[in-house]
Write a protein that holds these residues in place. Structure first.
Motif, mmCIF file in Angstrom:
data_model
loop_
_atom_site.group_PDB
_atom_site.id
_atom_site.type_symbol
_atom_site.label_atom_id
_atom_site.label_comp_id
_atom_site.label_asym_id
_atom_site.label_seq_id
_atom_site.Cartn_x
_atom_site.Cartn_y
_atom_site.Cartn_z
ATOM 1 N N LYS A 1 -31.288 -40.909 28.910
ATOM 2 C CA LYS A 1 -32.168 -41.442 29.947
ATOM 3 C C LYS A 1 -32.705 -42.770 29.456
ATOM 4 C CE LYS A 1 -34.075 -37.299 32.011
ATOM 5 N NZ LYS A 1 -35.131 -36.335 31.741
ATOM 6 N N ASP A 2 -32.951 -43.662 30.379
ATOM 7 C CA ASP A 2 -33.447 -44.978 30.002
ATOM 8 C C ASP A 2 -34.965 -45.078 30.009
ATOM 9 O OD1 ASP A 2 -30.922 -46.125 29.560
ATOM 10 O OD2 ASP A 2 -30.646 -46.402 31.713
ATOM 11 N N ASN A 3 -35.648 -44.141 30.663
ATOM 12 C CA ASN A 3 -37.102 -44.230 30.780
ATOM 13 C C ASN A 3 -37.767 -43.177 29.899
ATOM 14 O OD1 ASN A 3 -39.760 -44.399 31.484
ATOM 15 N ND2 ASN A 3 -39.422 -44.249 33.691
ATOM 16 N N PRO A 4 -38.260 -43.584 28.714
ATOM 17 C CA PRO A 4 -38.884 -42.621 27.800
ATOM 18 C C PRO A 4 -40.081 -41.886 28.403
ATOM 19 C CG PRO A 4 -38.456 -44.690 26.663
ATOM 20 C CD PRO A 4 -38.186 -44.924 28.122
ATOM 21 N N LYS A 5 -40.730 -42.485 29.383
ATOM 22 C CA LYS A 5 -41.879 -41.819 30.027
ATOM 23 C C LYS A 5 -41.452 -40.542 30.746
ATOM 24 C CE LYS A 5 -45.158 -45.149 29.594
ATOM 25 N NZ LYS A 5 -45.780 -45.067 28.322
ATOM 26 N N LYS A 6 -40.143 -40.415 31.022
ATOM 27 C CA LYS A 6 -39.639 -39.232 31.717
ATOM 28 C C LYS A 6 -38.941 -38.246 30.781
ATOM 29 C CE LYS A 6 -39.373 -41.342 36.193
ATOM 30 N NZ LYS A 6 -38.678 -41.428 37.446
ATOM 31 N N PHE A 7 -39.071 -38.487 29.465
ATOM 32 C CA PHE A 7 -38.423 -37.604 28.498
ATOM 33 C C PHE A 7 -39.049 -36.210 28.501
ATOM 34 C CE2 PHE A 7 -36.655 -40.850 25.189
ATOM 35 C CZ PHE A 7 -35.741 -41.289 26.127
ATOM 36 N N ILE A 8 -38.191 -35.225 28.381
ATOM 37 C CA ILE A 8 -38.611 -33.856 28.109
ATOM 38 C C ILE A 8 -38.203 -33.583 26.667
ATOM 39 C CG2 ILE A 8 -38.314 -31.413 28.678
ATOM 40 C CD1 ILE A 8 -37.612 -32.369 31.551
ATOM 41 N N GLU B 1 -45.662 -43.097 14.629
ATOM 42 C CA GLU B 1 -46.982 -43.361 15.212
ATOM 43 C C GLU B 1 -47.812 -42.083 15.273
ATOM 44 O OE1 GLU B 1 -46.263 -45.179 18.998
ATOM 45 O OE2 GLU B 1 -45.310 -46.923 18.078
ATOM 46 N N GLY B 2 -47.167 -40.985 15.626
ATOM 47 C CA GLY B 2 -47.872 -39.710 15.694
ATOM 48 C C GLY B 2 -48.389 -39.276 14.337
ATOM 49 N N LEU B 3 -47.584 -39.472 13.290
ATOM 50 C CA LEU B 3 -48.023 -39.112 11.943
ATOM 51 C C LEU B 3 -49.134 -40.042 11.465
ATOM 52 C CD1 LEU B 3 -44.596 -38.238 10.300
ATOM 53 C CD2 LEU B 3 -46.442 -36.642 10.865
ATOM 54 N N SER B 4 -49.038 -41.333 11.799
ATOM 55 C CA SER B 4 -50.095 -42.286 11.437
ATOM 56 C C SER B 4 -51.384 -41.946 12.173
ATOM 57 C CB SER B 4 -49.684 -43.719 11.780
ATOM 58 O OG SER B 4 -48.556 -44.089 11.042
ATOM 59 N N HIS B 5 -51.251 -41.640 13.454
ATOM 60 C CA HIS B 5 -52.394 -41.256 14.282
ATOM 61 C C HIS B 5 -53.027 -39.989 13.715
ATOM 62 C CE1 HIS B 5 -54.742 -40.885 17.967
ATOM 63 N NE2 HIS B 5 -54.343 -39.621 18.058
ATOM 64 N N THR B 6 -52.195 -39.066 13.310
ATOM 65 C CA THR B 6 -52.660 -37.799 12.742
ATOM 66 C C THR B 6 -53.430 -38.055 11.446
ATOM 67 O OG1 THR B 6 -50.827 -36.596 13.714
ATOM 68 C CG2 THR B 6 -51.873 -35.583 11.815
ATOM 69 N N LYS B 7 -52.879 -38.932 10.574
ATOM 70 C CA LYS B 7 -53.539 -39.224 9.314
ATOM 71 C C LYS B 7 -54.899 -39.859 9.563
ATOM 72 C CE LYS B 7 -52.884 -41.644 4.924
ATOM 73 N NZ LYS B 7 -54.304 -41.777 4.765
ATOM 74 N N VAL C 1 -48.666 -35.949 24.716
ATOM 75 C CA VAL C 1 -49.257 -36.924 25.642
ATOM 76 C C VAL C 1 -48.415 -38.186 25.783
ATOM 77 C CG1 VAL C 1 -51.600 -36.060 25.306
ATOM 78 C CG2 VAL C 1 -50.777 -37.979 23.907
ATOM 79 N N ASN C 2 -47.327 -38.285 25.000
ATOM 80 C CA ASN C 2 -46.480 -39.477 25.072
ATOM 81 C C ASN C 2 -45.089 -39.192 25.625
ATOM 82 O OD1 ASN C 2 -47.853 -41.972 23.861
ATOM 83 N ND2 ASN C 2 -48.471 -40.304 22.503
ATOM 84 N N CYS C 3 -44.948 -38.109 26.364
ATOM 85 C CA CYS C 3 -43.691 -37.809 27.048
ATOM 86 C C CYS C 3 -44.025 -37.100 28.362
ATOM 87 C CB CYS C 3 -42.770 -36.943 26.176
ATOM 88 S SG CYS C 3 -43.388 -35.296 25.815
ATOM 89 N N LYS C 4 -43.030 -36.946 29.207
ATOM 90 C CA LYS C 4 -43.262 -36.277 30.488
ATOM 91 C C LYS C 4 -43.674 -34.826 30.270
ATOM 92 C CE LYS C 4 -41.029 -34.908 34.792
ATOM 93 N NZ LYS C 4 -39.785 -34.904 35.552
ATOM 94 N N ARG C 5 -42.968 -34.160 29.367
ATOM 95 C CA ARG C 5 -43.251 -32.753 29.119
ATOM 96 C C ARG C 5 -42.771 -32.366 27.734
ATOM 97 N NH1 ARG C 5 -42.141 -30.495 34.003
ATOM 98 N NH2 ARG C 5 -44.318 -30.933 34.383
ATOM 99 N N MET C 6 -43.584 -31.558 27.047
ATOM 100 C CA MET C 6 -43.164 -30.975 25.784
ATOM 101 C C MET C 6 -42.910 -29.492 26.022
ATOM 102 S SD MET C 6 -45.027 -30.438 22.150
ATOM 103 C CE MET C 6 -44.857 -32.099 21.565
ATOM 104 N N MET C 7 -41.815 -29.026 25.457
ATOM 105 C CA MET C 7 -41.386 -27.656 25.696
ATOM 106 C C MET C 7 -41.366 -26.881 24.386
ATOM 107 S SD MET C 7 -37.859 -26.548 27.534
ATOM 108 C CE MET C 7 -36.887 -27.409 26.351
ATOM 109 N N ARG C 8 -41.918 -25.667 24.438
ATOM 110 C CA ARG C 8 -41.852 -24.723 23.314
ATOM 111 C C ARG C 8 -41.344 -23.406 23.874
ATOM 112 N NH1 ARG C 8 -47.266 -24.397 20.064
ATOM 113 N NH2 ARG C 8 -45.872 -23.587 18.479
ATOM 114 N N LEU C 9 -40.080 -23.104 23.625
ATOM 115 C CA LEU C 9 -39.479 -21.900 24.211
ATOM 116 C C LEU C 9 -39.631 -20.659 23.340
ATOM 117 C CD1 LEU C 9 -36.030 -22.921 25.736
ATOM 118 C CD2 LEU C 9 -38.197 -22.545 26.888
#
Length: 194
Positions: free
Chosen positions: A67-74, A182-188, A98-106
């Motif tokens: 997909k070309d639009n990361p905002k729509k990533f699952i 970025e997520g790891l830096s934000h986390t730190k 919060v930085n993708c369309k949806r996060m999935m944990r099955l």
């Protein structure tokens, strides 16, 4: 040679009556997966992959999609039991969420690998997920044209007791690496504040 078998990936799902589970078999040769089989019994889907021979679902070849639009990533999140409540993991998961369309944990990792190989989802983040269900999925995604890399961008080969990985379409490699970094830096930064 080493056989890894997970007869019921998604044990908790099965126990509570959620029909999301599978069985997984992997053959490793010199610590590399060479054959992977994942069976989803309730819908009679048989996923197979073999080194340099492709990935298939009920004999239909699988190809990872871009997909070309990361905002729509699952994006699927797979996390190990030992680090389930680790503060860094929780905060990274929230950042990705919060930085993708949806996060999935099955709670059934092999099915998430199959979904990526089929092109149903856009990536997987693995945070120290141990288990016999990892390597059939790794092979499935690679044989469907995807990449599996560590958090530093190195190709994942062999075996690891503590895998921290990204799986995605090759063209999305930099996006996923940047997001995790970025997520790891934000986390730190958040941990330092607290």
């Amino acid at each position: 040679m080493n056989w890894q078998i997970d007869p019921l990936d998604g044990t908790n799902n099965f126990a509570i009556g959620l029909p999301v589970f599978s069985s997984s078999i992997t053959l490793l040769y010199k610590h590399e997966p060479v054959l992977g089989v994942i069976y989803e019994p309730l819908v009679n889907r048989l996923f197979t992959s073999s080194l340099n021979d492709g990935a298939f679902c009920n004999d239909v070849e699988l190809k990872i999609k871009k997909k070309d639009n990361p905002k729509k990533f699952i994006i699927a999140w797979i996390q190990g039991h030992r680090v389930q409540n680790e503060d860094k993991a929780v905060k990274l998961r929230q950042y990705i969420d919060v930085n993708c369309k949806r996060m999935m944990r099955l709670w059934a990792p092999t099915l998430q690998w199959c979904m990526l190989a089929k092109g149903d989802i856009d990536g997987i983040i693995i945070y120290n997920s141990e288990g016999d269900d990892l390597y059939s999925g790794v092979l499935m995604v690679k044989e469907a044209g995807g990449i599996v890399i560590d958090f530093q961008g190195n190709e994942f080969t062999g075996m690891s007791n503590e895998p921290y990985l990204i799986a995605c379409h090759p063209d999305n490699k930099e996006y996923f690496l940047n997001m995790v970094s970025e997520g790891l830096s934000h986390t730190k930064a958040l941990i330092d504040i607290v």
